[in-house]
Structures are given as C-alpha cells and as structure tokens.
Scaffold this active site. Structure first.
Site, PDB file in Angstrom:
ATOM      1  N   ARG A  20       0.827  -1.216   0.000  1.00 35.98           N
ATOM      2  CA  ARG A  20       0.000   0.000   0.000  1.00 35.98           C
ATOM      3  C   ARG A  20       0.857   1.262   0.000  1.00 35.98           C
ATOM      4  O   ARG A  20       0.599   2.198  -0.764  1.00 35.98           O
ATOM      5  CB  ARG A  20      -0.962   0.001   1.182  1.00 35.98           C
ATOM      6  N   ASN A  38      -6.072  -3.056   1.920  1.00 34.47           N
ATOM      7  CA  ASN A  38      -6.027  -4.502   2.087  1.00 34.47           C
ATOM      8  C   ASN A  38      -7.453  -5.012   2.221  1.00 34.47           C
ATOM      9  O   ASN A  38      -8.291  -4.369   2.852  1.00 34.47           O
ATOM     10  CB  ASN A  38      -5.261  -4.881   3.356  1.00 34.47           C
TER      11      ASN A  38
END
Length: 91
Positions: A20, A38
């Site tokens: 990320r 996620n």
C-alpha cells in the site's frame, strides 16, 4: 485530457510487504489519484484515476508491486472516473 479510472484486485503475497505505501508513492509520482486498501481475503484493492498513460503505468506496476511482493494474478475493472484529487491508503 480525458481521465480514466481502473480498479485492480491484486492476488498473491501482497499484504505485509509495504504494497500500500509503495503503491501510494508510485501513484503520486505518476500524478495518479485514487486509493489502495487490504481486503480480508489477503488481496489488495486499488483504484487508479488520471490520464490514461499514467493509469496504464500504475496498472502495470500492480502486476509486480514492491520488491517483497509475489503477485500471482491481477483483476482489472474499468470504471467511470469520480474526479478524485489525491491518493490515499484506506483501512
């Protein structure tokens, strides 16, 4: 310039490898807006929105991710742009 938007679902070893954070930095470097998060099943979902060439670079990036990732598959979905202006990491 016409804006485009792609949503990707990235499968493989993609959580716990700074996916990320690295995705956010890459997107900002390419002038791409959107978000990344996620998912509970171990995948990562991201939305890339901006100029077509820049979005294409980010969707290609998603096929390998950061150095610690082991991407096995990427689902790609075209969507209507929503005029996003920043790139964020979502929980």
């Amino acid at each position: 310039m016409e804006r485009v938007r792609s949503r990707v679902i990235v499968h493989g070893v993609v959580q716990g490898v700074f996916f990320r954070d690295t995705c956010r930095r890459a997107a900002l470097g390419h002038g791409v807006a959107g978000w990344v998060r996620n998912l509970p099943d171990g995948t990562v979902e991201a939305v890339f929105e901006g100029e077509a060439d820049a979005v294409a670079l980010m969707t290609e990036w998603a096929h390998h991710g950061p150095s610690g990732a082991a991407v096995t598959r990427v689902e790609l979905h075209g969507e209507r742009p929503e005029s996003l202006e920043d790139f964020e990491i979502r929980d």
